[in-house]
Design a protein around this motif. Structure first.
Motif, PDB file in Angstrom:
ATOM      1  N   UNK A   1       4.839  -3.558 -12.404  1.00  0.00           N
ATOM      2  CA  UNK A   1       5.086  -3.337 -13.826  1.00  0.00           C
ATOM      3  C   UNK A   1       3.907  -3.712 -14.717  1.00  0.00           C
ATOM      4  N   UNK A   2       2.705  -3.647 -14.181  1.00  0.00           N
ATOM      5  CA  UNK A   2       1.498  -4.024 -14.930  1.00  0.00           C
ATOM      6  C   UNK A   2       0.486  -2.889 -14.900  1.00  0.00           C
ATOM      7  N   UNK A   3      -0.555  -3.022 -15.730  1.00  0.00           N
ATOM      8  CA  UNK A   3      -1.691  -2.106 -15.708  1.00  0.00           C
ATOM      9  C   UNK A   3      -2.908  -2.843 -16.228  1.00  0.00           C
TER      10      UNK A   3
ATOM     11  N   UNK B   1     -15.760  -4.302  -6.349  1.00  0.00           N
ATOM     12  CA  UNK B   1     -15.591  -2.983  -6.959  1.00  0.00           C
ATOM     13  C   UNK B   1     -14.292  -2.346  -6.483  1.00  0.00           C
ATOM     14  N   UNK B   2     -13.591  -1.763  -7.413  1.00  0.00           N
ATOM     15  CA  UNK B   2     -12.375  -1.020  -7.104  1.00  0.00           C
ATOM     16  C   UNK B   2     -12.196   0.029  -8.198  1.00  0.00           C
TER      17      UNK B   2
ATOM     18  N   UNK C   1      -6.968   3.280  -8.803  1.00  0.00           N
ATOM     19  CA  UNK C   1      -6.377   2.624  -7.634  1.00  0.00           C
ATOM     20  C   UNK C   1      -5.797   1.266  -8.030  1.00  0.00           C
ATOM     21  N   UNK C   2      -6.540   0.506  -8.826  1.00  0.00           N
ATOM     22  CA  UNK C   2      -6.038  -0.790  -9.299  1.00  0.00           C
ATOM     23  C   UNK C   2      -4.742  -0.597 -10.087  1.00  0.00           C
ATOM     24  N   UNK C   3      -4.705   0.424 -10.927  1.00  0.00           N
ATOM     25  CA  UNK C   3      -3.495   0.680 -11.715  1.00  0.00           C
ATOM     26  C   UNK C   3      -2.316   1.101 -10.849  1.00  0.00           C
ATOM     27  N   UNK C   4      -2.562   1.812  -9.753  1.00  0.00           N
ATOM     28  CA  UNK C   4      -1.465   2.167  -8.833  1.00  0.00           C
ATOM     29  C   UNK C   4      -0.855   0.912  -8.228  1.00  0.00           C
ATOM     30  N   UNK C   5      -1.713  -0.029  -7.828  1.00  0.00           N
ATOM     31  CA  UNK C   5      -1.214  -1.285  -7.264  1.00  0.00           C
ATOM     32  C   UNK C   5      -0.479  -2.108  -8.317  1.00  0.00           C
ATOM     33  N   UNK C   6      -1.070  -2.218  -9.492  1.00  0.00           N
ATOM     34  CA  UNK C   6      -0.450  -3.003 -10.560  1.00  0.00           C
ATOM     35  C   UNK C   6       0.876  -2.405 -11.026  1.00  0.00           C
ATOM     36  N   UNK C   7       0.987  -1.086 -10.988  1.00  0.00           N
ATOM     37  CA  UNK C   7       2.215  -0.411 -11.426  1.00  0.00           C
ATOM     38  C   UNK C   7       3.424  -0.840 -10.590  1.00  0.00           C
TER      39      UNK C   7
ATOM     40  N   UNK D   1       0.830  -1.206   0.000  1.00  0.00           N
ATOM     41  CA  UNK D   1       0.000   0.000   0.000  1.00  0.00           C
ATOM     42  C   UNK D   1       0.863   1.254   0.000  1.00  0.00           C
ATOM     43  N   UNK D   2       1.911   1.258   0.796  1.00  0.00           N
ATOM     44  CA  UNK D   2       2.805   2.418   0.857  1.00  0.00           C
ATOM     45  C   UNK D   2       3.512   2.640  -0.473  1.00  0.00           C
ATOM     46  N   UNK D   3       3.995   1.570  -1.084  1.00  0.00           N
ATOM     47  CA  UNK D   3       4.667   1.698  -2.382  1.00  0.00           C
ATOM     48  C   UNK D   3       3.723   2.230  -3.460  1.00  0.00           C
ATOM     49  N   UNK D   4       2.460   1.804  -3.396  1.00  0.00           N
ATOM     50  CA  UNK D   4       1.484   2.195  -4.411  1.00  0.00           C
ATOM     51  C   UNK D   4       0.820   3.537  -4.104  1.00  0.00           C
ATOM     52  N   UNK D   5       0.967   4.017  -2.878  1.00  0.00           N
ATOM     53  CA  UNK D   5       0.330   5.271  -2.505  1.00  0.00           C
ATOM     54  C   UNK D   5      -1.166   5.139  -2.278  1.00  0.00           C
ATOM     55  N   UNK D   6      -1.565   3.983  -1.754  1.00  0.00           N
ATOM     56  CA  UNK D   6      -2.979   3.739  -1.446  1.00  0.00           C
ATOM     57  C   UNK D   6      -3.082   3.281   0.007  1.00  0.00           C
ATOM     58  N   UNK D   7      -4.296   3.184   0.507  1.00  0.00           N
ATOM     59  CA  UNK D   7      -4.498   2.720   1.872  1.00  0.00           C
ATOM     60  C   UNK D   7      -4.373   1.211   1.990  1.00  0.00           C
ATOM     61  N   UNK D   8      -3.940   0.774   3.159  1.00  0.00           N
ATOM     62  CA  UNK D   8      -3.818  -0.666   3.421  1.00  0.00           C
ATOM     63  C   UNK D   8      -5.157  -1.368   3.232  1.00  0.00           C
ATOM     64  N   UNK D   9      -6.228  -0.711   3.629  1.00  0.00           N
ATOM     65  CA  UNK D   9      -7.559  -1.317   3.515  1.00  0.00           C
ATOM     66  C   UNK D   9      -7.882  -1.682   2.067  1.00  0.00           C
ATOM     67  N   UNK D  10      -7.425  -0.872   1.118  1.00  0.00           N
ATOM     68  CA  UNK D  10      -7.658  -1.151  -0.303  1.00  0.00           C
ATOM     69  C   UNK D  10      -7.031  -2.489  -0.678  1.00  0.00           C
ATOM     70  N   UNK D  11      -5.800  -2.711  -0.245  1.00  0.00           N
ATOM     71  CA  UNK D  11      -5.097  -3.956  -0.559  1.00  0.00           C
ATOM     72  C   UNK D  11      -5.820  -5.141   0.083  1.00  0.00           C
TER      73      UNK D  11
END
Length: 87
Positions: free
Chosen positions: A74-76, A60-61, A65-71, A41-51
């Motif tokens: 190295x994915x999208x 639903x997401x 936000x999904x793209x931040x995690x996938x990035x 979550x920290x690496x992606x810049x999102x909340x832990x709850x999202x992960x």
């Protein structure tokens, strides 16, 4: 090599990334990179709850936000062929 290892008896098999749902993909990649949910979550810049919710299969997401995690891996998100119900 991407994918999730599964054990069948004593034989490990690999499930290709393309066969995983989004939450499963994130979980497999996170664990393979020895990241905690908080660390990802920290690496992606999102909340832990999202992960946590995504890995549990939340239906639903937000796409951004999904793209931040996938990035982080190295994915999208992209367009893929849908499986037909009769297959």
């Amino acid at each position: 090599m991407g994918g999730k290892r599964r054990r069948r008896g004593s034989i490990a098999t690999v499930v290709p990334d393309r066969d995983l749902e989004l939450g499963g993909f994130v979980r497999v990649r996170r664990k393979a990179n020895r990241l905690t949910q908080r660390g990802l979550a920290e690496l992606a810049g999102v909340g832990t709850r999202v992960v946590v919710e995504l890995e549990r299969g939340k239906a639903t997401v937000r796409m951004d936000v999904a793209n931040k995690l996938l990035a982080v891996f190295g994915k999208r998100l992209g367009v893929v062929e849908a499986k037909r119900e009769d297959e």
